[in-house]
Design an enzyme around this catalytic site. Structure first.
Site, short mmCIF file in Angstrom:
data_model
loop_
_atom_site.label_atom_id
_atom_site.label_comp_id
_atom_site.label_asym_id
_atom_site.label_seq_id
_atom_site.Cartn_x
_atom_site.Cartn_y
_atom_site.Cartn_z
N GLU A 1 1.16 -28.60 -16.62
CA GLU A 1 -0.40 -27.92 -17.27
C GLU A 1 -1.32 -26.92 -16.55
O GLU A 1 -2.23 -25.76 -17.24
CB GLU A 1 -1.39 -29.17 -16.87
CG GLU A 1 -1.06 -30.64 -17.53
CD GLU A 1 -0.62 -30.29 -19.12
OE1 GLU A 1 -1.07 -29.38 -19.92
OE2 GLU A 1 0.53 -30.82 -19.98
N HIS B 1 -0.59 -23.82 -19.12
CA HIS B 1 -0.67 -23.86 -19.90
C HIS B 1 -2.55 -23.50 -19.62
O HIS B 1 -3.29 -21.71 -20.22
CB HIS B 1 -1.91 -24.88 -20.20
CG HIS B 1 -0.25 -25.52 -21.08
ND1 HIS B 1 0.50 -25.28 -22.37
CD2 HIS B 1 0.47 -26.90 -21.50
CE1 HIS B 1 0.93 -25.18 -23.12
NE2 HIS B 1 1.17 -26.44 -22.24
#
Length: 688
Positions: free
Chosen positions: A477, A480
């Site tokens: 994550e 991202h």
């Protein structure tokens, strides 16, 4: 001086005032923001505003970005602190927001202005980023129905509203079905389950004045029981509940069967209106892959290469289960348990042993250290209103070259919401709060991100302990997040992850996962919860040897999901018998077919509520890119260290900072000097 409005959702200049937002604020804010956005649309499409990029942006982007910022805060709260009141206000207002964006995207007057802009000879002098934003906008107008007329245009708008409502309903059913289930297990039933998992389950039961141990279908509660519980009946019970969530096998008010069918029908109708043969073709337009057929061939080729390894994986598991565990027939609810035991025997370690070294403070310190070293930034704690006491807020800064004594420049900020809790959507994700943008008023808006995980909260007096999978997910994550936050592109439509092809958007996230397997990195990520000792080299070596344990089976599982998704969207009429299509794909791909009551699709939010419709293949597609990108760091490590500053700088500039300002292939080639190939992925996964 800027005086914040009474309604916190109307204060869109700074950070969202999360701690003040209440359900009763939502409708009033949406009323005002939609009124402003509609007025901006009318002004932008009038003769008063010329067909020029900056003039249009100053009127329209400012109003729509303000609406998006406020509605994004509402959507985020709906995902992380869901209450009946918040959900009701969200559900009431969502169709109005969707209707505006649908109308905006299909406005033929605005479409005509954008076409005029592109036809203007001056457009030849636009920056590459602005030109790409303009090209993307024109493509999106067509995909949003701007070229449609009359009844077709009206119907297209209805389809968008209906799909948004159904996607929300799908999500709610999954959340409610997950939250509704609980099983109170005895201590005897939890034999074999790690003490910290049992302790968390006891604490949950105690909080409701109940005896025993409360097991839920939230992953940090569910999966360790599947992995470690010796009680086979308990594993079967939990598996059955988990894979039948939100289906006709549970309460009718949470059944997603008709929702799925309707969504697929509406998507195919949308494709027909736009002049495509099926919805998968529509989905491919803004992606790297050229056609559904190319994707299916890619997936089947991957399955073919993985199958021999997967067959060995399954044969070994079956043989071990029969010989060592007294399980002559291997059922799907046995596989996590058998796999864990086999891994422990073969590699002489368990997930539980490793978990003691991954304390949350040490993992975050190590992760931030990698980002700071490789990408030449600093991460500092920061202050902002938050929606839950567990949420933390940080800033990313950079020293300007040649200005060592000057204050550092703010690059970005992010929220970190790490732990699972009731009312919070399962899974992990990154979402944007706002994007980098050189605003028409001359201000540079810096990006802000949400980074959300669902690992187990700390027990009293101890830090949270993460499994290696939790650590990998956190890094994923953050990948991202870095793509969103480190961009240096100032055009709103192509800064950060905006405008990046959907099947390339996983490149930075999957790239970051590789650090979780590097010895030089892990030493600085780990400190035993009791002794403070880093991960021992011998244990790391065993983990590394086990890295590709059952990777053949895992690859086939991902291919199965991706093929089901692609075929559902590429074959109009498939919604008439979804179960038959799923069964067909399983016969082609799966080696251990699940029982007839398995309804995994009913909670497959990625493709029914998460933007991955006809796009789930993106994970495997982007793994080719990320494995090949990582091999550049491996090459640097051969003569130095994996945290190679020069390679990191090149990756940051050519991939992360470039965002969506050019094609993902161009960014990849600028970094690697060539096109990607699949060999690095096969090698990384032990399938070569």
């Amino acid at each position: 001086m800027h005086t914040p409005p009474v309604n916190p959702l109307l204060d869109t200049r700074g950070l969202p005032r999360f701690s003040e937002i209440r359900p009763e604020h939502i409708t009033g804010a949406v009323d005002e923001l939609l009124r402003d956005a509609n007025a901006a649309l009318e002004l932008a499409t009038s003769e008063a505003v010329p067909a020029e990029y900056e003039a249009l942006s100053a009127v329209l982007d400012v109003a729509t970005e303000r609406l998006g910022f406020a509605w994004g805060a509402v959507s985020h709260l709906n995902a992380v602190v869901n209450t009946p009141e918040l959900r009701a206000a969200y559900t009431e207002n969502m169709p109005r927001v969707v209707e505006f964006h649908t109308r905006l995207g299909a406005d033929e007057r605005l479409y005509a202005k954008y076409r005029a802009m592109l036809a203007d000879p001056r457009s030849a002098h636009l920056s590459a980023a602005r030109r790409r934003a303009l090209d993307n906008a024109l493509r999106d107008f067509v995909l949003s129905g701007a070229a449609l007329e009359g009844a077709a245009k009206v119907r297209f708008a209805k389809l968008q509203e209906a799909q948004a409502e159904l996607g929300q309903k799908f999500s709610e059913h999954v959340l409610d079905a997950t939250d509704a289930y609980a099983y109170h297990a005895s201590a005897a039933e939890l034999t074999g389950v790690p003490e910290d998992v049992q302790q968390a389950a006891r604490k949950l039961a105690e909080s409701e004045s109940r005896e025993g141990h409360k097991i839920t279908l939230h992953f940090p509660s569910y999966f360790p029981v599947m992995q470690y519980a010796e009680d086979r009946a308990l594993r079967e019970r939990l598996y059955t509940a988990y894979v039948s969530r939100a289906s006709e096998l549970g309460p009718p008010e949470r059944d997603n069967t008709s929702v799925m069918r309707s969504l697929l029908e509406l998507r195919q109708e949308e494709a027909r209106l736009l002049g495509y043969g099926n919805y998968a073709e529509v989905s491919m337009v803004p992606k790297m892959a050229e056609s559904p057929r190319q994707v299916s061939e890619f997936l089947r080729d991957l399955a073919r290469r993985a199958r021999p390894s997967a067959e060995r994986d399954l044969a070994e598991a079956r043989e071990f289960a029969a010989r060592e565990l007294g399980l002559p027939e291997l059922a799907v609810w046995d596989l996590p348990f058998v796999s864990e035991k086999l891994k422990e025997q073969r590699y002489a370690y368990s997930e539980q042993e490793v978990k003691q070294y991954f304390t949350e403070p040490k993992v975050l310190e190590g992760l931030f250290g990698i980002i700071e070293t490789l990408f030449e930034v600093s991460i500092r704690p920061d202050d902002a209103p938050v929606w839950h006491p567990d949420v933390r807020f940080f800033r990313i800064e950079r020293k300007l070259p040649g200005q060592a004594d000057a204050a550092p420049e703010l690059v970005a900020q992010f929220y970190l919401d790490p732990y699972a809790r009731p009312g919070k959507r399962p899974g992990a994700w990154m979402d944007d709060v706002r994007s980098r943008w050189a605003r028409p008023d001359g201000r540079l808006q810096t990006p802000v991100a949400h980074l959300v995980c669902n690992y187990t909260a700390p027990a009293e007096g101890r830090p949270a302990l993460l499994t290696h999978d939790d650590v990998t997910t956190l890094f994923h994550e953050f990948g991202h997040g870095l793509h969103h936050m480190l961009t240096q592109v100032d055009e709103l439509g192509v800064s950060g992850i905006s405008g990046v092809e959907w099947d390339a958007v996983e490149l930075p996230s999957q790239f970051m996962e590789n650090f979780c397997w590097e010895w030089d990195v892990l030493r600085h990520l780990t400190a035993h919860v009791d002794t403070g000792e880093p991960l021992p080299r011998a244990l790391y070596d065993r983990m590394l040897a086990a890295k590709n344990f059952q990777s053949g089976l895992q690859t086939l599982r991902q291919v199965e999901f991706a093929l089901v998704d692609m075929r559902l969207h590429a074959e109009p009429g498939s919604e008439a018998d979804i179960a038959a299509l799923v069964a067909e794909v399983r016969r082609e791909v799966a080696l251990l077919p699940p029982p007839k009551f398995n309804r995994f699709l009913h909670s497959f939010s990625h493709i029914f509520a998460g933007g991955y419709s006809a796009g789930y293949y993106s994970y495997k597609w982007a793994e080719v890119l990320s494995a090949d990108a990582w091999s550049a760091f491996e090459e640097a490590a051969a003569s130095g260290a994996v945290l190679d500053l020069e390679t990191g700088r090149r990756y940051r500039r050519q991939v992360l900072e470039a965002g969506g300002s050019r094609s993902a292939m161009d960014s990849f080639k600028a970094f690697r000097g060539r096109e990607p190939n699949i060999d690095a992925l096969l090698r990384h996964q032990g399938l070569a």
